[in-house]
Design a protein around this motif. Structure first.
Motif, PDB file in Angstrom:
ATOM      1  N   ALA A 186     -44.723  14.006 -34.115  1.00 37.74           N
ATOM      2  CA  ALA A 186     -43.529  13.706 -33.945  1.00 37.74           C
ATOM      3  C   ALA A 186     -41.905  14.086 -33.667  1.00 37.74           C
ATOM      4  N   ASN A 187     -42.121  14.539 -34.237  1.00 33.52           N
ATOM      5  CA  ASN A 187     -40.348  15.876 -34.689  1.00 33.52           C
ATOM      6  C   ASN A 187     -40.132  16.736 -33.450  1.00 33.52           C
ATOM      7  N   PHE A 188     -39.601  15.935 -33.241  1.00 34.72           N
ATOM      8  CA  PHE A 188     -38.476  17.692 -32.170  1.00 34.72           C
ATOM      9  C   PHE A 188     -37.472  17.800 -32.200  1.00 34.72           C
ATOM     10  N   GLY A 189     -36.981  18.926 -31.463  1.00 36.75           N
ATOM     11  CA  GLY A 189     -35.913  19.360 -31.619  1.00 36.75           C
ATOM     12  C   GLY A 189     -35.572  20.591 -30.683  1.00 36.75           C
ATOM     13  N   PRO A 190     -34.083  20.468 -30.072  1.00 40.21           N
ATOM     14  CA  PRO A 190     -34.151  21.666 -29.028  1.00 40.21           C
ATOM     15  C   PRO A 190     -34.767  22.501 -29.483  1.00 40.21           C
TER      16      PRO A 190
ATOM     17  N   TYR B 275     -34.860  10.030 -26.061  1.00 33.97           N
ATOM     18  CA  TYR B 275     -34.708  10.317 -24.599  1.00 33.97           C
ATOM     19  C   TYR B 275     -35.498   9.237 -23.915  1.00 33.97           C
ATOM     20  N   ILE B 276     -36.103   9.204 -22.915  1.00 37.23           N
ATOM     21  CA  ILE B 276     -36.865   8.821 -21.868  1.00 37.23           C
ATOM     22  C   ILE B 276     -37.957   9.759 -21.463  1.00 37.23           C
TER      23      ILE B 276
ATOM     24  N   VAL C 179     -41.877   7.159 -22.164  1.00 36.80           N
ATOM     25  CA  VAL C 179     -42.355   6.393 -23.794  1.00 36.80           C
ATOM     26  C   VAL C 179     -41.180   7.236 -24.446  1.00 36.80           C
ATOM     27  N   LEU C 180     -40.604   6.777 -24.798  1.00 42.70           N
ATOM     28  CA  LEU C 180     -39.382   7.151 -25.654  1.00 42.70           C
ATOM     29  C   LEU C 180     -39.788   8.197 -26.952  1.00 42.70           C
ATOM     30  N   VAL C 181     -38.941   9.176 -26.521  1.00 41.19           N
ATOM     31  CA  VAL C 181     -38.361  10.349 -27.521  1.00 41.19           C
ATOM     32  C   VAL C 181     -37.140  10.348 -28.314  1.00 41.19           C
ATOM     33  N   THR C 182     -37.164  11.518 -29.889  1.00 35.11           N
ATOM     34  CA  THR C 182     -36.499  11.227 -30.209  1.00 35.11           C
ATOM     35  C   THR C 182     -35.920  13.068 -30.180  1.00 35.11           C
TER      36      THR C 182
END
Length: 118
Positions: free
Chosen positions: A29-33, A94-95, A110-113
């Motif tokens: 669940a690790n996201f970056g640009p 972000y939603i 869903v809440l995303v970081t």
């Protein structure tokens, strides 16, 4: 005269339990640009694959948004969508929602970081 034919419209649903949106490269669940993500669930979209660049933000009758920012889509299906977080998206909370444009319905939020690039 009823305006709707057939039964109730099935809303898109993102899978729960923290496994509905994952990094397509490493399954976390690790996201970056610039990250590619996989969204799993039900009634997400009609099967389609992108065949042009820049990638479309609407495909298979649906789109994915992060706080109203549409994501470029690589492929869609009823149970899975692959998309890319834009390179210029700032880190933060972000939603995420899947929106079905044909039925004018959307998934629960869903809440995303999105983290800083490393």
């Amino acid at each position: 005269v009823p305006l709707q034919t057939g039964g109730p419209v099935e809303r898109p649903a993102i899978a729960g339990g923290g496994r509905g949106i994952l990094n397509a490269n490493n399954g976390t669940a690790n996201f970056g640009p610039g990250s590619f993500i996989t969204v799993s669930g039900t009634n997400l979209a009609v099967a389609a694959t992108a065949d042009e660049v820049p990638l479309p933000t609407v495909m298979g009758g649906s789109c994915i948004t992060l706080s109203d920012v549409p994501l470029p889509l690589l492929q869609t299906s009823t149970g899975q969508i692959t998309a890319q977080i834009p390179d210029n998206l700032r880190p933060g909370l972000y939603i995420a929602q899947v929106r079905n444009l044909a039925s004018a319905t959307q998934s629960d939020s869903v809440l995303v970081t999105v983290q800083r690039p490393q």
